[in-house]
Design a protein around this motif. Structure first.
Motif, short mmCIF file in Angstrom:
data_model
loop_
_atom_site.label_atom_id
_atom_site.label_comp_id
_atom_site.label_asym_id
_atom_site.label_seq_id
_atom_site.Cartn_x
_atom_site.Cartn_y
_atom_site.Cartn_z
N ALA A 1 10.50 -54.93 34.14
CA ALA A 1 11.28 -54.65 32.93
C ALA A 1 11.85 -53.24 32.95
O ALA A 1 12.96 -52.99 32.46
CB ALA A 1 10.42 -54.85 31.69
N THR A 2 11.09 -52.30 33.51
CA THR A 2 11.53 -50.91 33.55
C THR A 2 11.88 -50.43 34.96
O THR A 2 12.28 -49.29 35.14
CB THR A 2 10.44 -49.99 32.98
N LYS A 3 11.69 -51.32 35.94
CA LYS A 3 11.92 -50.98 37.35
C LYS A 3 11.11 -49.75 37.75
O LYS A 3 11.61 -48.81 38.35
CB LYS A 3 13.41 -50.75 37.62
N GLU A 4 9.82 -49.81 37.39
CA GLU A 4 8.92 -48.70 37.68
C GLU A 4 7.78 -49.15 38.57
O GLU A 4 7.36 -50.31 38.55
CB GLU A 4 8.33 -48.12 36.39
N LEU A 5 7.26 -48.20 39.32
CA LEU A 5 6.10 -48.42 40.17
C LEU A 5 4.88 -47.80 39.49
O LEU A 5 4.90 -46.61 39.14
CB LEU A 5 6.33 -47.78 41.54
N HIS A 6 3.84 -48.59 39.30
CA HIS A 6 2.61 -48.14 38.65
C HIS A 6 1.42 -48.41 39.56
O HIS A 6 1.49 -49.25 40.46
CB HIS A 6 2.38 -48.90 37.34
N LEU A 7 0.33 -47.71 39.31
CA LEU A 7 -0.94 -48.10 39.90
C LEU A 7 -1.32 -49.46 39.31
O LEU A 7 -1.05 -49.74 38.14
CB LEU A 7 -2.02 -47.07 39.60
N ALA A 8 -1.93 -50.30 40.11
CA ALA A 8 -2.21 -51.67 39.69
C ALA A 8 -3.19 -51.74 38.53
O ALA A 8 -3.12 -52.65 37.70
CB ALA A 8 -2.75 -52.47 40.87
#
Length: 316
Positions: free
Chosen positions: A70-77
């Protein structure tokens, strides 16, 4: 960590260092991290290393990261991933911060484009310009970090590029067009004490005027960079110099509640009743934010509670 492919491990660790010690990355930013090499033998940003598909980034850290589409972001799982990684040596604050700052500085050094196009052509440019000083401070115990920061600020091309990208507090009408003040001002604004000290040692005027805060001392005082404030005063900064949005360093420090900095300035002779700036004087600035300890300190040093002027007319 064992699931990370061996040939991707160096880049994967660096990517995870960003996610652990900074903020979630836009996918476009994460691609730039991978495309920026920091090993001495191959250091530099290489546009050919950009991943063809942004989601290929997941191959670097299987099971440890996730994409928020939705935000085209990379996060820690998961938050437990951060807890797990912080047990590893590579994620100790100083080591990770050096890696992040080095990546940002390498990227900013190598990206080539006009100032008007650089934001569009290089999606990590704003992030790198804003974040490298924060991580450089966390890694300033390392001589390599200090030297890298000094060289970056003193180089004309990289200094111009950095300040064209990141001008905190400057009005929008003044944002474009490069630096609005000296190198010392920007180093002090960001709490980069070692580069600031190096610049003064090379003859830079510690009392030079310019920038939103007027001078280096007021810029450092606003952010409570007490070590930098102390160094600037020892090198001859005028504690009562007028100018800038907050009039003087004491008003800037009082507004933001930096009691240690206020104490240092007063001990060096800052006048508690000096007029100027948006709030008129330091007492009104402190009162506007309810900093009771600083209010008490200023009154004990003779601040006039009935002084008129400033945005709120008086402290009361």
């Amino acid at each position: 960590m064992d699931r990370i492919p061996a040939e991707l491990k160096h880049d994967a660790i660096r990517l995870l260092q960003f996610l652990v010690h900074s903020r979630p990355l836009k996918l476009a930013e994460a691609k730039e991290v991978i495309a920026t090499q920091v090993q001495n033998e191959s250091q530099g940003f290489d546009i050919k290393r950009r991943l063809f598909h942004e989601t290929n980034i997941l191959e670097y850290c299987p099971g440890l990261i996730t994409v928020v589409h939705a935000t085209k972001e990379l996060h820690l799982a998961h938050f437990s991933v951060k807890e797990y990684l912080l047990k590893e040596d590579q994620f100790e604050m100083t080591i990770a911060s050096f890696s992040i700052a080095r990546t940002c500085l390498t990227y900013l050094t190598d990206i080539k484009s006009s100032h008007s196009e650089i934001r569009e052509d290089f999606p990590m440019a704003i992030y790198a310009a804003e974040m490298w000083p924060r991580h450089a401070i966390s890694a300033q115990a390392l001589e390599d970090m200090v030297q890298m920061a000094v060289e970056f600020i003193e180089n004309e091309a990289t200094f111009q590029r950095w300040t064209a990208l990141w001008q905190p507090y400057e009005p929008l009408r003044n944002f474009r067009g490069g630096p609005k003040a000296s190198r010392l001002y920007y180093a002090s604004l960001n709490g980069l004490m070692a580069p600031a000290c190096d610049l003064i040692g090379k003859g830079v005027d510690v009392n030079a005027q310019g920038g939103y805060f007027g001078n280096a001392l007021q810029a450092a005082s606003f952010h409570g960079h007490s070590d930098t404030v102390q160094m600037l005063m020892e090198k001859g900064a005028n504690v009562n110099a007028q100018g800038g949005h907050h009039g003087n360093a004491l008003q800037a420090a009082s507004l933001c509640g930096h009691s240690d900095t206020v104490q240092m300035l007063i001990e060096k002779g800052a006048d508690a009743n000096t007029q100027g700036g948006f709030y008129g004087n330091a007492l009104q600035a402190a009162s506007s934010r309810g900093h009771s300890g600083i209010i008490q300190m200023l009154m004990e040093k003779g601040a006039d509670v009935n002084t008129q002027g400033g945005g709120y007319s008086n402290a009361l």
